[in-house]
Write a protein that holds these residues in place. Structure first.
Motif, PDB file in Angstrom:
ATOM      1  N   VAL A 182     -15.392   5.564 -30.769  1.00  0.00           N
ATOM      2  CA  VAL A 182     -15.850   5.816 -29.727  1.00  0.00           C
ATOM      3  C   VAL A 182     -15.687   7.090 -30.022  1.00  0.00           C
ATOM      4  N   GLN A 231     -19.090   7.416 -30.778  1.00  0.00           N
ATOM      5  CA  GLN A 231     -19.938   7.182 -29.399  1.00  0.00           C
ATOM      6  C   GLN A 231     -20.025   8.668 -28.296  1.00  0.00           C
ATOM      7  N   TYR A 232     -18.711   9.836 -28.792  1.00  0.00           N
ATOM      8  CA  TYR A 232     -18.940   9.363 -27.266  1.00  0.00           C
ATOM      9  C   TYR A 232     -18.842  11.996 -27.716  1.00  0.00           C
ATOM     10  N   THR A 259      -9.621   8.900 -24.641  1.00  0.00           N
ATOM     11  CA  THR A 259     -10.727   8.506 -24.915  1.00  0.00           C
ATOM     12  C   THR A 259     -10.308   7.194 -24.440  1.00  0.00           C
TER      13      THR A 259
END
Length: 286
Positions: A78, A81-82, A92
């Motif tokens: 996560v 990816q972000y 998140t």
């Protein structure tokens, strides 16, 4: 069988809706150790709890979790990816997990005849859960269906300074008014220092003032004013001293939990039912 992404293992023994204990506290206060000790204590009483881990960044958990957020959301992926930092990654991950929380509710409902308690361990960074949308969604989902109690774990050994103690109490007060749920302060680490000094400070303003007089910082005047403001908060607060290391105080803790559950049934459930009814009526009228 568990739904995809939310693996589930075995649970417990009891009647009626289980009490959900949401365990919150500052980093290092001993939340996870306390959840481990509560789990072991309930297993010894032949009443295994249903345990949920909501910390996506923890490397290992020292208790068997029925549902573990790490099986659903990969925290490091996560972040990558972000393009997020550690706290953003946790928020998140919780947000993504909250979108599937209806599945968690179904698991708890399936097991409610066998489990008397549901223990929920939250992320180390307290604000990630208490002030995020996902934390609110999860708390309200649980509280709308089951008796739900917030357990605020406090590091007693680090609260011997009256200014630190007051900042802990202010945080506890803000969480109680935000969640609007029955609230227990678990003063952890009583194996290091007894929590009686903190109880005395809460019950006797003069004793707290004496301790403050030894403090010369600018914060001591603010703390003195705050302690008078919090007097009403203290009078209705459930406090219990526990040790996650030795297991001391757990019987008293569960007495407080049963009283908090009664408070939920008496004061909170009618309010949730009223809100549900109002929501249903609003939907019909639109």
């Amino acid at each position: 069988a568990a739904a995809p992404g939310l693996p589930e293992t075995s649970g417990g023994v009891a009647d009626g809706a289980p009490a959900c204990l949401i365990v919150l506290g500052m980093a290092g206060s001993g939340k996870t150790c306390l959840v481990q000790r509560l789990t072991a204590h309930l297993h010894l009483k032949n009443s295994p709890p249903y345990v949920i881990n909501l910390d996506p960044a923890v490397h290992q958990i020292p208790f068997p979790a029925n549902i573990d957020i790490r099986d659903t959301v990969k925290y490091k992926e996560v972040m990558k990816q972000y393009g997020l930092g550690p706290n953003g990654g946790i928020v998140t991950s919780l947000n993504l997990f909250a979108t599937r929380f209806d599945q968690v509710m179904k698991f708890i409902e399936k097991r409610q005849k066998n489990c008397q308690y549901v223990l929920i361990d939250t992320p180390g960074q307290i604000e990630v859960f208490t002030w995020s949308a996902s934390g609110t969604i999860i708390t309200e989902a649980l509280a709308s269906s089951f008796p739900t109690v917030v357990v605020y774990v406090m590091d007693t050994s680090r609260s011997t300074n009256p200014v630190t103690f007051m900042s802990n109490m202010l945080y506890a007060c803000s969480i109680m008014y935000k969640t609007k749920l029955p609230f227990i302060v678990a003063m952890n680490k009583t194996d290091i220092i007894d929590h009686s000094f903190a109880v005395e400070w809460m019950q006797d303003f003069e004793a707290f003032e004496d301790a403050l007089n030894q403090e010369k910082s600018y914060a001591s005047n603010l703390t003195r004013s705050m302690s008078l403001v919090l007097d009403e908060f203290y009078s209705s607060l459930r406090v219990v001293g526990v040790s996650a290391v030795t297991g001391a105080g757990l019987d008293d803790f569960f007495v407080q939990v049963s009283q908090a559950v009664q408070e939920y049934e008496r004061d909170y459930r009618p309010e949730y039912e009223r809100l549900h009814k109002k929501l249903a009526e609003d939907r019909k009228s639109t």
